[in-house]
Structures are given as structure tokens and as C-alpha cells.
Design an enzyme around this catalytic site. Structure first.
Site, PDB file in Angstrom:
ATOM      1  N   ILE A  16      33.736 -11.328   9.924  1.00 40.42           N
ATOM      2  CA  ILE A  16      33.187 -11.698  11.233  1.00 40.42           C
ATOM      3  C   ILE A  16      33.359 -10.573  12.240  1.00 40.42           C
ATOM      4  O   ILE A  16      32.441 -10.257  12.999  1.00 40.42           O
ATOM      5  CB  ILE A  16      33.844 -13.002  11.724  1.00 40.42           C
ATOM      6  CG1 ILE A  16      33.387 -14.185  10.862  1.00 40.42           C
ATOM      7  CG2 ILE A  16      33.519 -13.248  13.193  1.00 40.42           C
ATOM      8  CD1 ILE A  16      34.149 -15.469  11.127  1.00 40.42           C
ATOM      9  N   SER A 142      38.660 -21.827  14.914  1.00 43.05           N
ATOM     10  CA  SER A 142      38.250 -22.515  13.696  1.00 43.05           C
ATOM     11  C   SER A 142      38.132 -24.010  13.973  1.00 43.05           C
ATOM     12  O   SER A 142      38.831 -24.552  14.846  1.00 43.05           O
ATOM     13  CB  SER A 142      39.284 -22.279  12.591  1.00 43.05           C
ATOM     14  OG  SER A 142      39.087 -23.158  11.498  1.00 43.05           O
ATOM     15  N   TYR A 155      47.898 -22.367   9.981  1.00 45.34           N
ATOM     16  CA  TYR A 155      46.603 -21.868  10.428  1.00 45.34           C
ATOM     17  C   TYR A 155      45.999 -22.815  11.465  1.00 45.34           C
ATOM     18  O   TYR A 155      45.531 -22.392  12.525  1.00 45.34           O
ATOM     19  CB  TYR A 155      45.673 -21.718   9.230  1.00 45.34           C
ATOM     20  CG  TYR A 155      44.303 -21.172   9.554  1.00 45.34           C
ATOM     21  CD1 TYR A 155      44.110 -19.809   9.759  1.00 45.34           C
ATOM     22  CD2 TYR A 155      43.195 -22.018   9.649  1.00 45.34           C
ATOM     23  CE1 TYR A 155      42.850 -19.302  10.056  1.00 45.34           C
ATOM     24  CE2 TYR A 155      41.934 -21.511   9.935  1.00 45.34           C
ATOM     25  CZ  TYR A 155      41.771 -20.156  10.137  1.00 45.34           C
ATOM     26  OH  TYR A 155      40.522 -19.662  10.436  1.00 45.34           O
TER      27      TYR A 155
END
Length: 245
Positions: A16, A142, A155
Site C-alpha cells: 500500500i 484496518s 494488531y
């Protein structure tokens, strides 16, 4: 084209981050790019940008979770380009596994890389933006920061932290004409998802209403749009997930 505008992008050597760098280069931005260890990939990207898009590009290798290392990168960027107009916080790592199998060192590493790095870059870049009464900060997050994922507790926690950080900082900086937003990515076709087997990829694709993984270039297009427009859009967590979550 956007003459004399500068973007600083973390985690820019691949995936990305690389796509974002190329998109901004195509739009005429001056670039400052950093990564933690993939120096050769970053050098290759720098040469591509200079030769194909004819814009200036600084590169750095270092740990964005370390305040003093990032301070040196941003100081050199400002010395070269005089200002940072857009900050893109993309640096991030994942950890797949049970919480009980994760060591305290593993936890600290992912927190430093994914979340502390965002504090560091914003703390260093914001004063210049406030002085200019202008700026854009775009954090790459995310969907797991919105709802959490099993076996990705650390995460998910760091991405959830980025989302809250984005919303809070946006309120602080709105009076200074600085917009802060986050792009919460779904399943994007990058090396981070390379561990998936073909069967897993097919199963995951079937869960996504759009019927496919997203492309890094689609993330890059959205980030550029946020950087160039929408002065009244701030504090938003924008999910780019094909309707998945």
C-alpha cells in the site's frame, strides 16, 4: 499537477505504501519516503519516481517507532522541502496467533511499529502544519480496528488505537485547518496477505460482497483524494473493504 507540495509517507517500500508513493508522484508531489529495513526496495522506488515522474524524492531507512530516528527524517525533509503538507502514516506489521502465545516483546514491537509511530510522526509534523494553518494527515488503519479479529488481538488493538487517535486529533486540529482521517482497509492484495493458502483466499473472497480483494492502487487513489479535497471532512474512519464488514 501539484507544484511544491510535499508528502511524507511511512512504510513506503512495498504494498500500500509503495502504491501511495507512486500515486502522489504522478500528481506532482515532492516525496519523503521511509521504511524500516527494505532499503533496496526503497532505492528502486526512488529511482522509478525520479525517472518516470520527474519529481524530487528523499528516502530514509529507520524505525518510525523510535522518536529520535523519525525526528531526524522529518528534520531533513523540512530542511530540503521547507514544509510537509501531507502526512501518510502507513507503517505497520501484523501478528497472527493466540494472545497466550504472544510474548511481551512481540506485543511491544507491534505497538511501537503500528501505533507509537503515528504519535511520533504527528508530534513532529503537526507544529509546521499549525504554523502554515494547513495540512492533511491520513492514517492507514484496518477494519479489524473497527471490530477486532480473532488471533489478531495486538494488531486489532493498534488499529483501534489509530482510529481513536484519528478522531481525537482531528478535533484538536480542526481550528488550524488541518484534516485528520483514517482509511480502514479490508482485504487488500498485498504481501501482508501472502500467507493465505489458495483455499483460504477463495473462502475469504466469498465473504466479501464485492467478490474480490482490494488493490493497493485503490487505497492510494482514496488517500490522494483525501489529501487534495474535502476541507470539511475530518475525524472520519473510512472503511475501504468492498462491503465486507
Amino acid at each position: 499537477m501539484t507544484p511544491n507540495k510535499t508528502v511524507f509517507i511511512t512504510g513506503a517500500s512495498r504494498g500500500i505504501g509503495r502504491a501511495i508513493a507512486i500515486r502522489f508522484a504522478a500528481a506532482g508531489y515532492q516525496l519523503a519516503l521511509c521504511c524500516r529495513q527494505n532499503t533496496q526496495l526503497l532505492e528502486d522506488l526512488q529511482q522509478l519516481i525520479i525517472s518516470q515522474y520527474h519529481t524530487d524524492c528523499l528516502i530514509f531507512t529507520g524505525d518510525t517507532g523510535d522518536y529520535h530516528q523519525l525526528e531526524a527524517m522529518i528534520s531533513e525533509t523540512i530542511a530540503r522541502f521547507h514544509h510537509i503538507d501531507v502526512l501518510v502514516n502507513n507503517a505497520g506489521i501484523s501478528y497472527i496467533g493466540l494472545l497466550t502465545d504472544m510474548s511481551p516483546d512481540d506485543w511491544q514491537h507491534i505497538v511501537n511499529t503500528n501505533l507509537t509511530s503515528v504519535f511520533n510522526s504527528c508530534r513532529l509534523a503537526v507544529p509546521g502544519m499549525v504554523h502554515e494553518h494547513s495540512g492533511k494527515i491520513i492514517n492507514i488503519s484496518s477494519v479489524w480496528g473497527c471490530c477486532g479479529a480473532s488471533c489478531e488481538v495486538a494488531y486489532s488493538a493498534t488499529k483501534g488505537g489509530i482510529n481513536a487517535f484519528t478522531q481525537a486529533l482531528a478535533k484538536e486540529l480542526a481550528p488550524s485547518n488541518i484534516q485528520v482521517n483514517a482509511v480502514a482497509c479490508g482485504a487488500i492484495d498485498t504481501e501482508m496477505n501472502a500467507f493465505l493458502s489458495e483455499a483460504d483466499r477463495i473462502a475469504l473472497t466469498e465473504e466479501i460482497p464485492s467478490g474480490r480483494f482490494g488493490r493497493p492502487e485503490e487505497v492510494a487513489e482514496l488517500v490522494l483524494d483525501l489529501a487534495q479535497k474535502h476541507s470539511y471532512l475530518t475525524g472520519q474512519i473510512i472503511r475501504l473493504d468492498g462491503g465486507w464488514i
